[in-house]
Motif scaffolding. Sequence first.
Motif, short mmCIF file in Angstrom:
data_model
loop_
_atom_site.label_atom_id
_atom_site.label_comp_id
_atom_site.label_asym_id
_atom_site.label_seq_id
_atom_site.Cartn_x
_atom_site.Cartn_y
_atom_site.Cartn_z
N ALA A 61 66.98 -24.26 -49.24
CA ALA A 61 66.43 -24.33 -47.89
C ALA A 61 65.71 -23.01 -47.59
N ILE A 62 64.40 -23.03 -47.66
CA ILE A 62 63.58 -21.85 -47.40
C ILE A 62 62.65 -22.17 -46.23
N PRO A 63 62.50 -21.26 -45.27
CA PRO A 63 61.57 -21.52 -44.15
C PRO A 63 60.15 -21.76 -44.66
N PRO A 64 59.30 -22.37 -43.85
CA PRO A 64 57.90 -22.55 -44.24
C PRO A 64 57.27 -21.22 -44.66
N GLU A 69 57.87 -28.12 -46.41
CA GLU A 69 56.63 -27.90 -45.69
C GLU A 69 55.69 -27.13 -46.60
N ARG A 121 59.36 -22.94 -55.27
CA ARG A 121 60.45 -22.28 -54.57
C ARG A 121 61.43 -21.74 -55.60
N GLN A 149 56.46 -18.40 -42.36
CA GLN A 149 57.57 -17.71 -41.72
C GLN A 149 58.29 -16.76 -42.68
N CYS A 150 57.78 -16.64 -43.89
CA CYS A 150 58.36 -15.74 -44.88
C CYS A 150 57.47 -14.51 -45.04
N TRP A 157 59.03 -18.25 -51.86
CA TRP A 157 57.91 -19.05 -52.34
C TRP A 157 57.19 -18.22 -53.40
N ASP A 166 62.21 -15.27 -48.28
CA ASP A 166 63.00 -15.83 -47.19
C ASP A 166 63.55 -14.67 -46.34
#
Length: 287
Positions: free
Chosen positions: A143-146, A3, A248, A149-150, A195, A175
């Motif tokens: 796998a990192i949240p959008p 995302e 990322r 959300q970080c 990110w 994250d």
Amino acid sequence: MPEAASAPSPSRAVIGDSEFDRDTAVTRREPGVYDIDLSAGWTIFDAVNGGFLLAVLGRALADALPHPDPFTISAHYLTASRPGPAVVRTEAVRTGRTLSTGQASLLQYDDQGNEVERIRVLASYGDLRDLTDDVRTTAAPPAIPPLEQCFGADDAPEPVPGSSAIADRLMLKLDPATLGWALGAPSGKGEMRAWFGLADGRDADPLSLLLAVDALPPTAFEIGLKGWVPTVELTVHVRHRPAPGPLRVSITTRNLAGGFLEEDAEIWDSEDRLVAQSRQLARVSRG
């Protein structure tokens, strides 16, 4: 495909005209000798960040060698670098058709006027545009949240005194699963994910990848340790020119022993390509 991050600022900088480019620029005094004034803007407490220093040396070698891009660069950090004047000395070790190899050292002067070597690197350069598109890998993006959300430095209740200079120049969103240390509850796992971008919106290039591998908080924090974690040695492999957009970064530590730990980093671009890898050896505080 991950995302995407939120839209960048309309006034975003471009490669070649950003704070990172200006602050890593070296002035050729004579063949193989370059001058630079290391900016205080890339420090952690009083020391200049190791990834930023690697980018400075990487830029000097790109000028000194016939090929433009670092393929692999290995650095040994000898003494802490401070903001202020520095000299970079380069030497071409071998030049070939597809790869050239060089070495470089960054030096400063101590209070008595003695020359002190801060960092020494050996690197091989080529042209990333000439690489084939053939990729066979078992590696997968983290796998990192959008991004929304970080969490970054601006989400903290208050900055750590003396540590915010480099944070002001980065777009770094961690994250939440690797943020237990910031809440006083480290997970005990040697993991850090985020990110990454530059705060002025400049897209990544091979030189900024050298900064990115060393820009996250140390995995030692999430293991439960505190204090400075100085780099002893850092090797970076640049695998591809990154696509525009945020990166990322995933860093893991599997072994801490005898006061030293390793950090293995992977950097993935917005097109799900593994664009850089690194390993560093770092020393942990005895306190």
